[in-house]
Design a protein around this motif. Structure first.
Motif, PDB file in Angstrom:
ATOM      1  N   LEU A  25     -34.703  13.173  10.376  1.00 57.45           N
ATOM      2  CA  LEU A  25     -35.610  12.447  11.026  1.00 57.45           C
ATOM      3  C   LEU A  25     -36.753  13.319  12.042  1.00 57.45           C
ATOM      4  O   LEU A  25     -37.636  13.664  11.894  1.00 57.45           O
ATOM      5  CB  LEU A  25     -35.452  10.997  11.954  1.00 57.45           C
ATOM      6  N   LEU A  26     -35.772  14.227  12.720  1.00 55.76           N
ATOM      7  CA  LEU A  26     -36.427  15.269  13.582  1.00 55.76           C
ATOM      8  C   LEU A  26     -37.110  16.332  12.740  1.00 55.76           C
ATOM      9  O   LEU A  26     -38.074  16.550  13.203  1.00 55.76           O
ATOM     10  CB  LEU A  26     -35.153  15.484  14.396  1.00 55.76           C
ATOM     11  N   ASP A  27     -36.443  16.768  11.612  1.00 54.55           N
ATOM     12  CA  ASP A  27     -36.983  17.772  11.079  1.00 54.55           C
ATOM     13  C   ASP A  27     -38.217  17.248  10.312  1.00 54.55           C
ATOM     14  O   ASP A  27     -39.174  18.036  10.070  1.00 54.55           O
ATOM     15  CB  ASP A  27     -36.202  18.242  10.047  1.00 54.55           C
ATOM     16  N   GLY A  28     -38.302  15.702  10.102  1.00 51.68           N
ATOM     17  CA  GLY A  28     -39.555  15.426   9.296  1.00 51.68           C
ATOM     18  C   GLY A  28     -40.616  14.981  10.428  1.00 51.68           C
ATOM     19  O   GLY A  28     -41.857  14.403   9.917  1.00 51.68           O
ATOM     20  N   GLY A  29     -40.505  15.421  11.622  1.00 48.95           N
ATOM     21  CA  GLY A  29     -41.558  15.250  12.564  1.00 48.95           C
ATOM     22  C   GLY A  29     -41.253  14.043  13.349  1.00 48.95           C
ATOM     23  O   GLY A  29     -42.233  13.441  14.437  1.00 48.95           O
ATOM     24  N   ALA A  30     -40.384  13.329  13.476  1.00 48.88           N
ATOM     25  CA  ALA A  30     -40.176  12.003  14.139  1.00 48.88           C
ATOM     26  C   ALA A  30     -39.722  12.416  15.427  1.00 48.88           C
ATOM     27  O   ALA A  30     -39.045  13.417  15.812  1.00 48.88           O
ATOM     28  CB  ALA A  30     -38.963  11.094  13.486  1.00 48.88           C
ATOM     29  N   THR A  31     -40.182  11.542  16.638  1.00 53.89           N
ATOM     30  CA  THR A  31     -39.935  11.947  18.090  1.00 53.89           C
ATOM     31  C   THR A  31     -38.533  11.104  18.334  1.00 53.89           C
ATOM     32  O   THR A  31     -38.152  10.346  17.807  1.00 53.89           O
ATOM     33  CB  THR A  31     -40.941  11.577  18.809  1.00 53.89           C
ATOM     34  N   SER A 519     -45.265   8.783  22.042  1.00 50.06           N
ATOM     35  CA  SER A 519     -44.678   9.492  20.979  1.00 50.06           C
ATOM     36  C   SER A 519     -45.814   9.834  19.771  1.00 50.06           C
ATOM     37  O   SER A 519     -46.355   8.831  19.411  1.00 50.06           O
ATOM     38  CB  SER A 519     -43.464   8.507  20.315  1.00 50.06           C
ATOM     39  N   GLY A 520     -45.703  10.863  19.368  1.00 54.44           N
ATOM     40  CA  GLY A 520     -46.570  11.181  18.346  1.00 54.44           C
ATOM     41  C   GLY A 520     -47.943  11.643  18.577  1.00 54.44           C
ATOM     42  O   GLY A 520     -48.627  12.334  17.952  1.00 54.44           O
ATOM     43  N   GLU A 557     -47.582   5.777  12.605  1.00 53.14           N
ATOM     44  CA  GLU A 557     -46.324   5.553  12.409  1.00 53.14           C
ATOM     45  C   GLU A 557     -45.518   5.568  14.084  1.00 53.14           C
ATOM     46  O   GLU A 557     -44.638   4.822  14.256  1.00 53.14           O
ATOM     47  CB  GLU A 557     -45.559   6.155  11.374  1.00 53.14           C
ATOM     48  N   GLN A 558     -45.676   7.112  14.353  1.00 54.61           N
ATOM     49  CA  GLN A 558     -44.898   7.472  15.572  1.00 54.61           C
ATOM     50  C   GLN A 558     -45.276   6.801  16.938  1.00 54.61           C
ATOM     51  O   GLN A 558     -44.545   6.417  17.859  1.00 54.61           O
ATOM     52  CB  GLN A 558     -45.065   9.139  15.739  1.00 54.61           C
ATOM     53  N   SER A 559     -46.585   6.505  16.886  1.00 53.07           N
ATOM     54  CA  SER A 559     -47.108   5.974  18.337  1.00 53.07           C
ATOM     55  C   SER A 559     -47.320   4.421  18.274  1.00 53.07           C
ATOM     56  O   SER A 559     -47.530   3.869  19.541  1.00 53.07           O
ATOM     57  CB  SER A 559     -48.630   6.848  18.374  1.00 53.07           C
ATOM     58  N   ALA A 560     -47.735   3.868  17.208  1.00 49.61           N
ATOM     59  CA  ALA A 560     -48.175   2.537  17.299  1.00 49.61           C
ATOM     60  C   ALA A 560     -47.227   1.486  18.172  1.00 49.61           C
ATOM     61  O   ALA A 560     -48.015   0.653  18.721  1.00 49.61           O
ATOM     62  CB  ALA A 560     -48.477   1.969  15.812  1.00 49.61           C
ATOM     63  N   GLY A 561     -46.125   1.502  17.714  1.00 46.74           N
ATOM     64  CA  GLY A 561     -45.155   0.515  18.720  1.00 46.74           C
ATOM     65  C   GLY A 561     -45.105   0.896  20.066  1.00 46.74           C
ATOM     66  O   GLY A 561     -44.963  -0.194  20.906  1.00 46.74           O
ATOM     67  N   PHE A 562     -45.752   1.985  20.516  1.00 51.69           N
ATOM     68  CA  PHE A 562     -45.588   2.039  21.998  1.00 51.69           C
ATOM     69  C   PHE A 562     -47.198   1.959  22.744  1.00 51.69           C
ATOM     70  O   PHE A 562     -47.152   1.847  23.900  1.00 51.69           O
ATOM     71  CB  PHE A 562     -45.287   3.485  22.253  1.00 51.69           C
ATOM     72  N   LEU A 563     -47.892   1.347  22.023  1.00 47.71           N
ATOM     73  CA  LEU A 563     -49.415   1.486  22.207  1.00 47.71           C
ATOM     74  C   LEU A 563     -49.488  -0.077  22.422  1.00 47.71           C
ATOM     75  O   LEU A 563     -49.345  -0.524  21.268  1.00 47.71           O
ATOM     76  CB  LEU A 563     -50.336   2.265  21.487  1.00 47.71           C
ATOM     77  N   ARG A 564     -49.889  -0.882  23.290  1.00 49.30           N
ATOM     78  CA  ARG A 564     -50.298  -2.274  23.500  1.00 49.30           C
ATOM     79  C   ARG A 564     -51.422  -2.641  23.696  1.00 49.30           C
ATOM     80  O   ARG A 564     -52.325  -1.574  24.402  1.00 49.30           O
ATOM     81  CB  ARG A 564     -49.138  -2.760  24.699  1.00 49.30           C
ATOM     82  N   LEU A 565     -52.006  -3.588  23.383  1.00 48.62           N
ATOM     83  CA  LEU A 565     -53.362  -4.154  23.648  1.00 48.62           C
ATOM     84  C   LEU A 565     -52.781  -5.435  24.669  1.00 48.62           C
ATOM     85  O   LEU A 565     -53.018  -6.538  24.229  1.00 48.62           O
ATOM     86  CB  LEU A 565     -54.050  -4.755  22.397  1.00 48.62           C
ATOM     87  N   ARG A 566     -52.813  -5.231  25.941  1.00 51.60           N
ATOM     88  CA  ARG A 566     -52.400  -6.243  26.677  1.00 51.60           C
ATOM     89  C   ARG A 566     -53.589  -7.314  27.082  1.00 51.60           C
ATOM     90  O   ARG A 566     -53.258  -8.398  27.581  1.00 51.60           O
ATOM     91  CB  ARG A 566     -51.984  -5.574  28.345  1.00 51.60           C
ATOM     92  N   SER A 567     -54.882  -6.772  26.904  1.00 45.04           N
ATOM     93  CA  SER A 567     -55.902  -7.764  27.035  1.00 45.04           C
ATOM     94  C   SER A 567     -56.345  -8.218  25.699  1.00 45.04           C
ATOM     95  O   SER A 567     -57.156  -7.656  24.955  1.00 45.04           O
ATOM     96  CB  SER A 567     -57.173  -7.156  27.844  1.00 45.04           C
ATOM     97  N   GLN A 568     -55.864  -9.247  25.218  1.00 47.24           N
ATOM     98  CA  GLN A 568     -56.204  -9.813  23.623  1.00 47.24           C
ATOM     99  C   GLN A 568     -57.486 -10.191  23.521  1.00 47.24           C
ATOM    100  O   GLN A 568     -58.177 -10.965  24.402  1.00 47.24           O
ATOM    101  CB  GLN A 568     -55.260 -10.926  23.439  1.00 47.24           C
ATOM    102  N   ALA A 569     -58.320  -9.746  22.557  1.00 41.12           N
ATOM    103  CA  ALA A 569     -59.634 -10.129  22.132  1.00 41.12           C
ATOM    104  C   ALA A 569     -59.521 -11.400  21.240  1.00 41.12           C
ATOM    105  O   ALA A 569     -58.442 -11.650  20.822  1.00 41.12           O
ATOM    106  CB  ALA A 569     -60.333  -9.250  21.288  1.00 41.12           C
ATOM    107  N   ALA A 570     -60.332 -12.238  21.208  1.00 40.75           N
ATOM    108  CA  ALA A 570     -60.403 -13.409  20.208  1.00 40.75           C
ATOM    109  C   ALA A 570     -60.235 -13.064  18.876  1.00 40.75           C
ATOM    110  O   ALA A 570     -60.729 -12.004  18.176  1.00 40.75           O
ATOM    111  CB  ALA A 570     -61.740 -14.091  20.328  1.00 40.75           C
ATOM    112  N   GLY A 571     -59.204 -13.527  18.246  1.00 44.20           N
ATOM    113  CA  GLY A 571     -58.889 -13.497  16.670  1.00 44.20           C
ATOM    114  C   GLY A 571     -57.856 -12.341  16.609  1.00 44.20           C
ATOM    115  O   GLY A 571     -57.555 -11.895  15.284  1.00 44.20           O
ATOM    116  N   SER A 572     -57.401 -11.486  17.704  1.00 46.66           N
ATOM    117  CA  SER A 572     -56.689 -10.422  17.363  1.00 46.66           C
ATOM    118  C   SER A 572     -55.262 -10.824  17.366  1.00 46.66           C
ATOM    119  O   SER A 572     -54.950 -12.019  17.429  1.00 46.66           O
ATOM    120  CB  SER A 572     -56.676  -9.281  18.785  1.00 46.66           C
ATOM    121  N   ASN A 573     -54.618  -9.834  16.817  1.00 46.22           N
ATOM    122  CA  ASN A 573     -53.119 -10.321  16.461  1.00 46.22           C
ATOM    123  C   ASN A 573     -52.238 -10.150  17.747  1.00 46.22           C
ATOM    124  O   ASN A 573     -52.225  -9.108  18.233  1.00 46.22           O
ATOM    125  CB  ASN A 573     -52.492  -9.270  15.451  1.00 46.22           C
ATOM    126  N   PRO A 574     -51.732 -11.167  18.052  1.00 47.62           N
ATOM    127  CA  PRO A 574     -50.599 -11.360  19.393  1.00 47.62           C
ATOM    128  C   PRO A 574     -49.442 -10.280  19.349  1.00 47.62           C
ATOM    129  O   PRO A 574     -49.224  -9.953  20.546  1.00 47.62           O
ATOM    130  CB  PRO A 574     -50.184 -12.787  19.610  1.00 47.62           C
TER     131      PRO A 574
END
Length: 791
Positions: A25-31, A519-520, A557-574
């Motif tokens: 995983l590390l050699d493949g670029g994962a953090t 991450s990423g 893939e590397q970053s999305a889980g650590f980025l949050r949308l804490r102010s939810q817009a209408a219709g967005s995924n909680p």
């Protein structure tokens, strides 16, 4: 590679398949944060600490293997590679042991031993060592040259030939890898690090006196604590101290030293009065005194420095982690006060989002002394913007400004506006103020006022603000300028990365420096994210990240889980406001289908979620471990791992060291932690020290076992030295204060650090152990480190 995997697995005590997967995983670029959080299934649950150690050891062992191949190739090209040597090189576990084996084959400048070998004297050296009954002078006659050699080397006398024998044998023995390792290990266990004031230096000189503890000091080298080792090396670097490695016993004049005796035993030789024994004794003595003593001292000093630096770097990293993960005050309106005397107190008010809304400068101190006018200005700002928290920098005039804030709070209480105050470390604020990023954030604000804004924001979110500053400028390190700067930077960078990713980042409000630690995300991609946000408005979903130029599927893939949308817009995924990774949203959909509830109704419903069986939702891609993590995240969506914000309550009327009395119980904030104790801000402009022996009723070896930077603790004053501005504190509140008239334990009276009072003078027998100094002596020594810690 399999050998490396096997070794790492043994070192960190995990299965080989776990290491193999992590390496892939590390050699493949994962953090590391990504692997630790979202690839537990494939690594068998390796945590970030194990992965960091794995990553470090992987780099070291790969470098070792590369060097091993180069050494084998070089020796083979010389035609000197034997099966035994090849096996020894293949088995060498460290770079130093590999270099020991390579030493006889290294290209080096022409030595005296080499000259003697070129003159054909080596057979004589072998002959005399093999049969010491031979008479050296008689045997040497056959090797005497009639005239000087073409190279200019002179072997025209018996004495010159016998000197050649000495040079050949001593060089050969000094390159014996087994002997070198044995001597190093022995001296690491039994040798002494000794230091004294350089001859001719004035011990009363201000700069020199900082090292007074080390003017006549010795301690077993393998047991020297990190801070003492670095102090000695700093003193030596400043040419104030002489430092030496001493043998554990000084031999009688004319007698061989222990080191020479160990060399002789290793060689299988002893003096039996034979014809060549005196010559061989000289060869052994020459081997130690000329060839090995200084090089081994250098090796052991390097080892001591390396190990001391590791401890110092760990102290810095641990304190930085505590500071970054300190409790955030959150969305509160904060007034930042950057204290100053002649230039005034700089004032900045930031709103609940951290936006700078107004600045000012007041002059309550010398020379203007406009106390009432300053209070009036501050009160108007508080009333106008609804300030409920005041952050005061801890620099020059901090305590005077703290008193100003106290008067402000009293005045605002009369109009029923509740305000709290906190003294904040301003380390690095000036670095940030003059930085390019600060000029971009606050282009029309004077440099001096930017520092006050930074101080205010540090209370709202320490992590978000401190990532804008070079970690080395934050000022929580021990001897930070004395350690390897690249190792320090690498360690601090990993701490910042781990902290940022453990908390998570709001995609719609995060600054470039904060995003760049995710991450990423590189600095370039972080800038691209902010540019997209400025051009298109807030991100409506994590999926919008893929619209950012330069941000591809791997980075997502590397970053999305650590980025949050804490102010939810209408219709967005909680789920976008949680730590659930987008790749596992299908798992949540299965949970929704099973429960018949939309995700918004599942989030926060611990009672319902705890009844679910993770096995029902696992599949080949995401197993039970991952499903358990998803359910835990849904129970407390977007949870912040940091503690709740609290403010230390300083005692009324205790504003100066002169106000302190022995026996007082106070509340304070831990400002810094070292192995020997913790420094506590108790509101009197001078931090007090809780020595490690006073942290707990149980035995404590490292202060961080009990406290960490930012903790709020209760302490009792045990000693106050106003003249030297030293405050001794204890956290053992239930212990009875020491009686002044109690009999003194004077066993440690006048004992230097590391000197054993049971053996008068320097180390020369008895127990091979550095004692724990008495509390007062240890306290004295610990306070002397404060200057180094605060730099």
């Amino acid at each position: 590679m399999q050998k490396i995997i096997r070794q790492i697995a043994a070192e960190i005590r995990v299965q080989e398949h776990q290491v193999k997967t992590a390496v892939e995983l590390l050699d493949g670029g994962a953090t590391v944060p990504f692997i630790a959080r979202y690839r537990k299934e494939v690594t068998g649950g390796l945590d970030d600490i194990q992965l960091r150690e794995l990553e470090f050891r992987l780099g070291y062992l790969r470098e070792l293997e590369e060097r091993r191949e180069a050494v084998l190739k070089n020796i083979a090209e010389q035609g000197k590679l034997t099966p035994e040597l090849a096996a020894a090189i293949a088995a060498a576990p460290t770079k130093q042991e590999l270099e020991d084996l390579y030493l006889p084959f290294k290209q080096k400048r022409r030595t005296k031993g080499q000259m003697a070998r070129e003159a054909g004297i080596e057979p004589l050296a072998n002959k005399l060592f093999a049969d010491p009954s031979l008479v050296p002078a008689d045997e040497a006659l056959a090797f005497v040259k009639a005239e000087k050699m073409e190279s200019g080397d002179d072997f025209t006398t018996v004495q010159a030939v016998l000197d050649g024998v000495r040079d050949i044998l001593s060089e050969r023995w000094a390159e014996d890898a087994t002997l070198l390792q044995m001597l190093r290990q022995w001296l690491w266990s039994d040798g002494l690090l000794a230091s004294k004031l350089v001859t001719g230096k004035d011990e009363n000189n201000t700069d020199n006196s900082k090292f007074r503890d080390y003017f006549d000091y010795d301690e077993p080298i393998g047991r020297v604590p990190s801070h003492r080792a670095l102090a000695v090396f700093r003193g030596r670097g400043l040419e104030i101290l002489d430092a030496k490695l001493l043998l554990p016993e000084i031999p009688e004049p004319g007698k061989p030293s222990i080191a020479e005796g160990k060399i002789a035993i290793h060689l299988g030789w002893s003096h039996k009065g034979r014809a060549s024994d005196d010559l061989l004794r000289k060869c052994v003595g020459w081997t130690w005194k000329v060839k090995l003593s200084l090089s081994i001292e250098r090796d052991l000093f390097s080892r001591l420095r390396e190990e001391a630096e590791k401890v110092a770097i760990k102290v810095f990293a641990d304190n930085l982690r505590d500071l970054l993960l300190a409790a955030p005050a959150g969305p509160r309106v904060v007034m930042g006060l950057d204290p100053g005397i002649r230039t005034g107190v700089k004032v900045a008010v930031v709103d609940a989002t951290g936006k700078l809304v107004e600045t000012s400068t007041v002059f309550p101190h010398e020379p203007r002394k406009d106390w009432d006018g300053s209070l009036h200005t501050l009160a108007k700002l508080c009333e106008k913007h609804g300030v409920n928290l005041v952050a005061i920098g801890n620099g020059t005039a901090s305590r005077e400004t703290d008193k100003l804030a106290a008067d402000l709070i009293k005045g605002m209480a009369k109009v029923e506006q509740v305000i709290e105050k906190v003294v904040v470390s301003e380390a690095g604020a000036s670095v940030y103020s003059a930085s390019e990023f600060a000029s971009q954030e606050m282009p029309d604000v004077d440099v001096s006022l930017r520092g006050a804004a930074s101080i205010a924001r540090r209370l709202q979110d320490p992590l978000a603000e401190l990532v804008k500053i070079d970690p080395k400028s934050i000022g929580v390190g021990q001897y930070q300028h004395d350690v390897n700067q690249s190792d320090l930077m690498r360690s601090l960078d990993t701490v910042v990365e781990d902290c940022v990713n453990s908390v998570g980042v709001d995609l719609n409000t995060a600054s470039v420096p904060l995003l760049a630690r995710v991450s990423g995300l590189s600095n370039t991609v972080a800038k691209a994210v902010v540019r997209w946000r400025d051009a298109n408005g807030a991100f409506a979903s994590r999926a919008d990240l893929l619209k950012v130029s330069g941000l591809g599927a791997k980075t997502f893939e590397q970053s999305a889980g650590f980025l949050r949308l804490r102010s939810q817009a209408a219709g967005s995924n909680p789920l976008d406001m949680t730590g659930v990774h987008p790749e596992t949203y299908p798992v949540v959909e299965k949970i929704m289908a099973h429960t018949g509830k939309p995700v918004a109704e599942l989030m926060g419903r611990a009672d319902m979620l705890k009844t679910l069986k993770p096995e029902l939702f696992a599949n080949e891609q995401f197993g039970v471990i991952t499903v358990k993590d998803i359910i835990a995240e849904l129970e407390k969506p977007g949870r912040d791992p940091r503690p709740d914000f609290k403010v230390a309550r300083f005692n009324d009327g205790v504003e100066d060291i002169k106000d302190l009395k022995e026996g007082m119980t106070l509340e304070g904030t831990v400002s810094n932690v070292a192995a020997f104790g913790a420094f506590i801000d108790i509101g009197v402009h001078q931090d007090g020290l809780v020595h490690v022996s006073q942290l707990s009723n149980k035995f404590v070896t490292d202060a961080r076992e009990v406290v960490k930077t930012g903790d709020i603790v209760k302490v009792r004053v045990t000693e106050v030295d106003v003249a030297r501005k030293r405050i001794a504190l204890t956290m053992k509140l239930d212990a009875a204060p020491a009686r002044r008239d109690a009999p003194r334990d004077n066993r440690f009276e006048g004992v230097r650090p590391g000197q054993n009072p049971n053996r008068g003078g320097n180390y020369g027998g008895g127990q091979n152990r550095a004692p724990q100094p008495a509390a007062s002596t240890a306290m004295e020594s610990a306070f002397s480190k404060l200057a180094g810690l605060k730099k």
